[in-house]
Design an enzyme around this catalytic site. Structure first.
Site, mmCIF file in Angstrom:
data_model
loop_
_atom_site.group_PDB
_atom_site.id
_atom_site.type_symbol
_atom_site.label_atom_id
_atom_site.label_comp_id
_atom_site.label_asym_id
_atom_site.label_seq_id
_atom_site.Cartn_x
_atom_site.Cartn_y
_atom_site.Cartn_z
ATOM 1 N N GLU A 98 0.825 -1.212 0.000
ATOM 2 C CA GLU A 98 0.000 0.000 0.000
ATOM 3 C C GLU A 98 0.857 1.259 0.000
ATOM 4 O O GLU A 98 0.529 2.245 -0.690
ATOM 5 C CB GLU A 98 -0.923 -0.001 1.220
ATOM 6 C CG GLU A 98 -1.925 1.136 1.249
ATOM 7 C CD GLU A 98 -2.869 1.121 0.061
ATOM 8 O OE1 GLU A 98 -3.040 2.190 -0.569
ATOM 9 O OE2 GLU A 98 -3.420 0.051 -0.261
ATOM 10 N N GLU A 140 1.389 6.306 -7.199
ATOM 11 C CA GLU A 140 0.291 7.190 -7.593
ATOM 12 C C GLU A 140 0.701 8.660 -7.512
ATOM 13 O O GLU A 140 0.381 9.458 -8.407
ATOM 14 C CB GLU A 140 -0.925 6.941 -6.697
ATOM 15 C CG GLU A 140 -1.668 5.662 -7.019
ATOM 16 C CD GLU A 140 -2.944 5.525 -6.207
ATOM 17 O OE1 GLU A 140 -3.090 6.237 -5.195
ATOM 18 O OE2 GLU A 140 -3.802 4.699 -6.588
#
Length: 237
Positions: A70, A77
């Protein structure tokens, strides 16, 4: 005078930057907060079920892998977003692949958790059923308690009457017929079954004659107590 930067100073700064990155991910990423919550839940379940040794190591590795995936997904991102503000197939590919890594890590953690906790749960469930079977009276009392909880939930839904006074369904009738099934199941004596059934009918009738419940409310309580008690006793015994 120019401040001298030591190796330890650089190391401490690296640690601080790393911690800031973790905190930022927790604050800004909803999925990261979900993973944190799931990790805490795993720790609690591990303490409850007494997970030790190699199983605990496997769980720790699986949870850590999810956190790592994560964090990397968040970093990728952010990098993609800062490099372009327009849609680009490669930007989409980078984000999708990073999200896929998180999904694989999460599925891996779920499989490991299921394998470990299912063994513990089956063992504890077997012990619970063994204890319940060894004490019939305690089991019947537990089943009647479940019936009362069911009555409370239904009454809360209809928002009419109190727990054992008025409203849908009749709590007294549910308990009376639940005890009838429990006593009948224990004795397997036709005389006792008839007598306890008569007592349950008298309880139900008194609720109607006292204008505390309508016939439908009494019937609902009787059916609830009878079938819930019967089904639970069948499952246990």
């Amino acid at each position: 005078m120019k401040k001298k930067i030591t190796k330890n100073g650089k190391f401490n700064e690296s640690i601080n930057y790393a911690l800031e990155g973790i905190v930022t991910a927790i604050k800004t990423e909803r999925n990261m907060r979900i993973h944190i919550f799931a990790g805490i839940l795993v720790v609690i379940l591990s303490l409850i079920f007494g997970v030790t040794g190699s199983d605990l190591k496997s769980l720790s590795f699986a949870v850590t892998l999810v956190f790592l995936a994560e964090l990397l997904n968040t970093a990728i991102e952010a990098t993609v977003d800062i490099s372009t503000t327009r849609y680009h197939p490669l930007a989409k590919k980078a984000k999708d692949v990073a999200a896929g890594a998180v999904l694989i890590a999460s599925l891996n953690a779920l499989v490991i958790g299921y394998i470990i906790f299912s063994k513990k749960l089956k063992k504890d469930t077997f012990e619970t059923f063994r204890l319940l079977k060894s004490s019939y009276i305690d089991t019947v009392l537990l089943v009647i308690f479940i019936v009362v909880v069911g009555v409370f939930i239904i009454k809360s839904y209809y928002k009419k009457g109190k727990l054992l006074h008025g409203g849908m369904p009749s709590g007294h009738s549910a308990v009376a017929f639940g005890l009838w099934v429990g006593v009948s199941y224990a004795t397997e004596n036709i005389v006792v079954t008839i007598l306890t059934f008569g007592i349950a009918l008298l309880v139900a009738q008194s609720r109607i004659e006292g204008r505390i419940h309508t016939p439908i409310e009494v019937m609902a309580g009787s059916v609830l107590g009878t079938f819930v008690t019967y089904i639970l006793l069948k499952l246990i015994f």
